[in-house]
Design a protein around this motif. Sequence first.
Motif, mmCIF file in Angstrom:
data_model
loop_
_atom_site.group_PDB
_atom_site.id
_atom_site.type_symbol
_atom_site.label_atom_id
_atom_site.label_comp_id
_atom_site.label_asym_id
_atom_site.label_seq_id
_atom_site.Cartn_x
_atom_site.Cartn_y
_atom_site.Cartn_z
ATOM 1 N N LYS A 148 -4.565 5.448 -7.507
ATOM 2 C CA LYS A 148 -4.757 6.893 -7.693
ATOM 3 C C LYS A 148 -3.729 7.393 -8.691
ATOM 4 O O LYS A 148 -2.523 7.260 -8.466
ATOM 5 C CB LYS A 148 -4.598 7.643 -6.366
ATOM 6 N N ILE A 149 -4.205 7.938 -9.796
ATOM 7 C CA ILE A 149 -3.275 8.516 -10.775
ATOM 8 C C ILE A 149 -2.899 9.915 -10.295
ATOM 9 O O ILE A 149 -3.709 10.835 -10.312
ATOM 10 C CB ILE A 149 -3.897 8.539 -12.180
ATOM 11 N N GLU A 150 -1.676 10.053 -9.842
ATOM 12 C CA GLU A 150 -1.239 11.329 -9.282
ATOM 13 C C GLU A 150 -0.931 12.343 -10.371
ATOM 14 O O GLU A 150 -1.211 13.536 -10.212
ATOM 15 C CB GLU A 150 -0.027 11.108 -8.380
ATOM 16 N N SER A 151 -0.359 11.877 -11.478
ATOM 17 C CA SER A 151 -0.106 12.794 -12.590
ATOM 18 C C SER A 151 0.237 11.993 -13.839
ATOM 19 O O SER A 151 0.744 10.874 -13.750
ATOM 20 C CB SER A 151 1.028 13.775 -12.278
ATOM 21 N N ALA A 203 -6.742 1.706 -17.489
ATOM 22 C CA ALA A 203 -6.215 0.447 -16.965
ATOM 23 C C ALA A 203 -6.125 0.429 -15.445
ATOM 24 O O ALA A 203 -6.296 -0.614 -14.816
ATOM 25 C CB ALA A 203 -4.840 0.179 -17.561
ATOM 26 N N PHE A 204 -5.856 1.585 -14.858
ATOM 27 C CA PHE A 204 -5.659 1.661 -13.405
ATOM 28 C C PHE A 204 -6.922 2.215 -12.768
ATOM 29 O O PHE A 204 -7.213 3.404 -12.844
ATOM 30 C CB PHE A 204 -4.437 2.516 -13.082
ATOM 31 N N HIS A 249 2.576 8.800 -12.935
ATOM 32 C CA HIS A 249 2.879 8.439 -11.561
ATOM 33 C C HIS A 249 1.574 7.982 -10.921
ATOM 34 O O HIS A 249 0.626 8.762 -10.816
ATOM 35 C CB HIS A 249 3.458 9.631 -10.802
ATOM 36 N N ILE A 250 1.530 6.728 -10.486
ATOM 37 C CA ILE A 250 0.282 6.102 -10.059
ATOM 38 C C ILE A 250 0.485 5.472 -8.683
ATOM 39 O O ILE A 250 1.410 4.683 -8.474
ATOM 40 C CB ILE A 250 -0.179 5.024 -11.080
ATOM 41 N N PRO A 264 0.833 -1.203 0.000
ATOM 42 C CA PRO A 264 0.000 0.000 0.000
ATOM 43 C C PRO A 264 0.867 1.253 0.000
ATOM 44 O O PRO A 264 1.857 1.335 0.726
ATOM 45 C CB PRO A 264 -0.799 -0.140 1.298
ATOM 46 N N GLY A 265 0.507 2.202 -0.836
ATOM 47 C CA GLY A 265 1.286 3.435 -0.949
ATOM 48 C C GLY A 265 2.395 3.369 -1.972
ATOM 49 O O GLY A 265 3.052 4.385 -2.237
#
Length: 206
Positions: free
Chosen positions: A165-168, A159-160, A201-202, A131-132
């Motif tokens: 969480k897609i950060e950017s 896909a994700f 970045h995911i 996690p994380g």
Amino acid sequence: MTTKNTFEAAYENGTAGWIIDQPQPAVLELERAGLIRGAVLEPGAGTGEHTIALTERGYDILGIDFADSAIARARENAAAHGVPARFEVADALALTGPARYETVLDSALFHVFDGESGRAYAEALHRVCLPGALVHILALAEAEPRMGPQISAGTIRAAFGADWKIESIEQSSYRVSVNEKHWAESGLPVGILDRPAWLAHIRHLG
């Protein structure tokens, strides 16, 4: 989705345009920015330039690839550099084992997947990441002239799903080798050049 035989043939006949005998500049920038930490997995490690460079810098990293010839060459490269880098033949869509990775470094693997296999890949990463954990994806973006697989930012987002969480997703570049055997017919100059790419970045949500 590109088959294993296709990759094996590319390594054997000199048409693997992703082999530039050095790490991608975008990957080195991730390291300089402190975005690679903990146990690291590099799926689609190819001939091992990133895994070797990061091992040399003291990172705990495993490079995997489903092409036997790629892993053989990666191990040869590591030995030539005198670096104890670790490589295994493995299928990135069938990862198993306890969750242990805090960083995933994907340089030009994700963009070979179609919608279904892209989702399977995200699920496989979820199984082996803590996690994380942070997944970095460097993938060729849609551009002309076309060179190999290319994707949109929306393909990454699709896909994700809810477990991530897609950060950017930002514009970047991916360095390729154009030679007389491969991609020269695109009209691009023979040599090493940069192509448009996405850098995502995911975050693993647990």
